[in-house]
Write a protein that holds these residues in place. Structure first.
Motif, PDB file in Angstrom:
ATOM      1  N   GLY A  77       0.998  -1.140  -0.072  1.00 35.32           N
ATOM      2  CA  GLY A  77       0.012   0.005   0.089  1.00 35.32           C
ATOM      3  C   GLY A  77       0.890   1.282   0.077  1.00 35.32           C
ATOM      4  N   ASP A  78       0.240   2.433  -0.181  1.00 34.99           N
ATOM      5  CA  ASP A  78       0.843   3.804  -0.080  1.00 34.99           C
ATOM      6  C   ASP A  78       1.659   4.097   1.306  1.00 34.99           C
ATOM      7  OD1 ASP A  78      -1.372   5.733  -2.169  1.00 34.99           O
ATOM      8  OD2 ASP A  78      -0.302   3.820  -2.595  1.00 34.99           O
ATOM      9  N   SER A  79       2.687   4.804   1.304  1.00 33.94           N
ATOM     10  CA  SER A  79       3.267   5.114   2.508  1.00 33.94           C
ATOM     11  C   SER A  79       3.887   6.467   2.257  1.00 33.94           C
ATOM     12  CB  SER A  79       4.078   3.788   2.891  1.00 33.94           C
ATOM     13  OG  SER A  79       5.344   3.771   2.190  1.00 33.94           O
ATOM     14  N   VAL A  80       4.284   6.970   3.506  1.00 35.38           N
ATOM     15  CA  VAL A  80       4.726   8.391   3.528  1.00 35.38           C
ATOM     16  C   VAL A  80       5.931   8.075   4.577  1.00 35.38           C
ATOM     17  CG1 VAL A  80       4.460  10.724   4.195  1.00 35.38           C
ATOM     18  CG2 VAL A  80       2.920   9.539   2.734  1.00 35.38           C
ATOM     19  N   THR A  81       7.000   8.643   4.417  1.00 35.16           N
ATOM     20  CA  THR A  81       8.168   8.384   5.432  1.00 35.16           C
ATOM     21  C   THR A  81       8.777   9.766   5.684  1.00 35.16           C
ATOM     22  OG1 THR A  81       8.830   6.384   4.529  1.00 35.16           O
ATOM     23  CG2 THR A  81      10.393   7.568   5.837  1.00 35.16           C
ATOM     24  N   GLN A  82       8.722  10.083   6.980  1.00 40.22           N
ATOM     25  CA  GLN A  82       9.291  11.421   7.624  1.00 40.22           C
ATOM     26  C   GLN A  82      10.716  10.696   8.417  1.00 40.22           C
ATOM     27  OE1 GLN A  82       5.272  13.292   8.315  1.00 40.22           O
ATOM     28  NE2 GLN A  82       7.062  14.689   8.609  1.00 40.22           N
ATOM     29  N   THR A  83      11.753  11.033   8.181  1.00 44.01           N
ATOM     30  CA  THR A  83      12.929  10.481   8.766  1.00 44.01           C
ATOM     31  C   THR A  83      13.221  11.052  10.003  1.00 44.01           C
ATOM     32  OG1 THR A  83      14.519  11.613   7.333  1.00 44.01           O
ATOM     33  CG2 THR A  83      13.952   9.453   6.604  1.00 44.01           C
ATOM     34  N   GLU A  84      12.909  12.212  10.169  1.00 46.55           N
ATOM     35  CA  GLU A  84      13.392  13.070  11.298  1.00 46.55           C
ATOM     36  C   GLU A  84      12.449  13.094  12.292  1.00 46.55           C
ATOM     37  OE1 GLU A  84      15.427  15.703   8.125  1.00 46.55           O
ATOM     38  OE2 GLU A  84      13.273  15.484   8.552  1.00 46.55           O
ATOM     39  N   GLY A  85      12.621  12.672  13.577  1.00 45.36           N
ATOM     40  CA  GLY A  85      11.719  12.871  14.515  1.00 45.36           C
ATOM     41  C   GLY A  85      11.567  14.103  15.157  1.00 45.36           C
ATOM     42  N   LEU A  86      12.814  14.706  15.292  1.00 38.65           N
ATOM     43  CA  LEU A  86      12.907  16.018  15.952  1.00 38.65           C
ATOM     44  C   LEU A  86      14.046  16.758  15.145  1.00 38.65           C
ATOM     45  CD1 LEU A  86      12.470  18.062  18.278  1.00 38.65           C
ATOM     46  CD2 LEU A  86      14.211  16.799  19.495  1.00 38.65           C
ATOM     47  N   VAL A  87      13.683  18.087  14.732  1.00 40.31           N
ATOM     48  CA  VAL A  87      14.737  19.056  14.152  1.00 40.31           C
ATOM     49  C   VAL A  87      14.905  20.244  15.208  1.00 40.31           C
ATOM     50  CG1 VAL A  87      15.109  20.206  12.296  1.00 40.31           C
ATOM     51  CG2 VAL A  87      14.409  18.164  11.827  1.00 40.31           C
ATOM     52  N   THR A  88      15.789  20.441  15.313  1.00 39.63           N
ATOM     53  CA  THR A  88      16.144  21.506  16.492  1.00 39.63           C
ATOM     54  C   THR A  88      17.193  22.670  15.643  1.00 39.63           C
ATOM     55  OG1 THR A  88      15.767  20.415  18.309  1.00 39.63           O
ATOM     56  CG2 THR A  88      16.901  22.232  18.661  1.00 39.63           C
ATOM     57  N   LEU A 125      18.052  30.383  10.702  1.00 39.44           N
ATOM     58  CA  LEU A 125      18.602  29.435  10.202  1.00 39.44           C
ATOM     59  C   LEU A 125      17.736  28.992   9.190  1.00 39.44           C
ATOM     60  CD1 LEU A 125      20.983  27.527  12.330  1.00 39.44           C
ATOM     61  CD2 LEU A 125      21.738  29.327  10.693  1.00 39.44           C
ATOM     62  N   PRO A 126      18.233  27.886   7.847  1.00 44.08           N
ATOM     63  CA  PRO A 126      17.121  27.418   7.009  1.00 44.08           C
ATOM     64  C   PRO A 126      16.583  26.258   7.639  1.00 44.08           C
ATOM     65  CG  PRO A 126      19.488  27.356   6.296  1.00 44.08           C
ATOM     66  CD  PRO A 126      19.421  28.327   7.633  1.00 44.08           C
ATOM     67  N   VAL A 127      15.382  25.721   7.190  1.00 40.73           N
ATOM     68  CA  VAL A 127      14.847  24.768   7.639  1.00 40.73           C
ATOM     69  C   VAL A 127      14.519  23.917   6.372  1.00 40.73           C
ATOM     70  CG1 VAL A 127      12.482  23.846   8.527  1.00 40.73           C
ATOM     71  CG2 VAL A 127      13.402  26.151   9.411  1.00 40.73           C
ATOM     72  N   MET A 128      14.925  22.611   6.634  1.00 43.59           N
ATOM     73  CA  MET A 128      14.376  21.544   5.464  1.00 43.59           C
ATOM     74  C   MET A 128      13.942  20.343   6.156  1.00 43.59           C
ATOM     75  SD  MET A 128      15.916  20.078   2.231  1.00 43.59           S
ATOM     76  CE  MET A 128      16.605  18.506   2.239  1.00 43.59           C
ATOM     77  N   LEU A 129      12.667  20.042   6.300  1.00 44.72           N
ATOM     78  CA  LEU A 129      12.103  18.842   6.984  1.00 44.72           C
ATOM     79  C   LEU A 129      11.790  17.641   5.573  1.00 44.72           C
ATOM     80  CD1 LEU A 129       9.289  20.131   9.291  1.00 44.72           C
ATOM     81  CD2 LEU A 129      11.775  19.934   9.612  1.00 44.72           C
ATOM     82  N   ASN A 130      12.139  16.485   5.906  1.00 40.88           N
ATOM     83  CA  ASN A 130      12.232  15.538   4.732  1.00 40.88           C
ATOM     84  C   ASN A 130      10.933  14.686   4.663  1.00 40.88           C
ATOM     85  OD1 ASN A 130      14.765  15.923   3.959  1.00 40.88           O
ATOM     86  ND2 ASN A 130      15.767  14.717   5.482  1.00 40.88           N
ATOM     87  N   CYS A 131      10.478  14.530   3.296  1.00 39.12           N
ATOM     88  CA  CYS A 131       9.401  13.894   3.198  1.00 39.12           C
ATOM     89  C   CYS A 131       9.506  12.896   1.729  1.00 39.12           C
ATOM     90  CB  CYS A 131       8.098  14.435   2.981  1.00 39.12           C
ATOM     91  SG  CYS A 131       6.705  13.523   2.443  1.00 39.12           S
ATOM     92  N   THR A 132       9.498  11.511   1.974  1.00 37.25           N
ATOM     93  CA  THR A 132       9.439  10.818   0.664  1.00 37.25           C
ATOM     94  C   THR A 132       8.125   9.998   0.883  1.00 37.25           C
ATOM     95  OG1 THR A 132      10.815   9.063   1.799  1.00 37.25           O
ATOM     96  CG2 THR A 132      11.920  10.593   0.281  1.00 37.25           C
TER      97      THR A 132
END
Lengths: 109, 114
Positions: free
Chosen positions: A1-12, A17-24
């Protein structure tokens, strides 16, 4: 089935500063992708969504680019603000909405 | 404009009690969802429904029942509340015909079990 992965649980990171939150994502079809933001004691709210025509969605200084070749929809902002501290979810939608596990963004002064 | 209404906003129950949470939407959306969120954690899907009288189990369906009596409403029942359980239950809805419409959330029901 479909899935979404966010590898970081916490970003501090530090304000400014620039932000990048991952999503695949994994999907048999070409899904629509979304980013939601959830502040403390509030419901998740839509931050931005992918377009079909390769335009880059932007909202509140955040943007995300859908890359079908790498199945990614990373969330970015050039300069973090203290008020950006929240829980961020990436989600995909073909016939059913699938959410990632969420990434908590903590912006420090 | 449309709205998703969850009732009650706060629910205090006793251990072993059967508790029912309600969700109503006036967007005419086909699909409705129930999620559980523990403090500081992500969303976990309990049940969803793609049309009236349809039910599909999510990852966390054990210990819960659901009911989609009509298109606009979706109920969730905690079959036996667990002592010291605390969580927020979020209802969401989306259009099945239009996948680029983002699901919308209600404000949640906060459950505490004594």
């Amino acid at each position: 089935g479909d899935s979404v992965t966010q590898t970081e649980g916490l970003v501090t990171l530090t304000e400014g500063l620039p932000v990048m939150l991952n999503c695949t994502y994994q999907s048999t079809y070409s899904p629509f992708l979304f980013w939601y933001v959830q502040h403390l004691n509030e419901a998740p709210k839509l931050l931005l969504k992918s377009f079909t025509d390769n335009k880059r969605p932007e909202h509140q200084g955040f943007h995300a680019t859908l890359h079908k070749s790498s199945s990614s929809f990373h969330l970015q902002k050039s300069s973090a603000q203290l008020s950006d501290s929240a829980l961020y979810y990436c989600a995909s939608n073909t016939n059913k909405v699938v959410f990632g596990t969420g990434t908590r963004l903590q912006v420090l002064p | 404009g449309g709205i998703i209404t969850q009732t009650p906003k706060f629910l205090i129950g006793q251990e072993g009690q059967k508790l029912t949470l309600k969700c109503q939407q006036n967007f005419n959306h086909d699909t409705m969802y129930w999620y559980r969120q523990d403090s500081g954690k992500g969303l976990r899907l309990i049940y969803y429904s793609i049309t009236e009288n349809d039910l599909q189990k999510g990852d966390l369906s054990e210990g819960y029942d659901a009911s989609r009596e009509k298109k606009s409403s979706f109920s969730l029942t905690v079959t036996s509340a667990q002592k010291n359980e605390m969580a927020v239950f979020l209802c969401a809805s989306s259009s099945r015909q239009d996948n680029n419409q983002a699901p919308l959330f209600g404000e949640g029901t906060r459950l505490s079990v004594l």
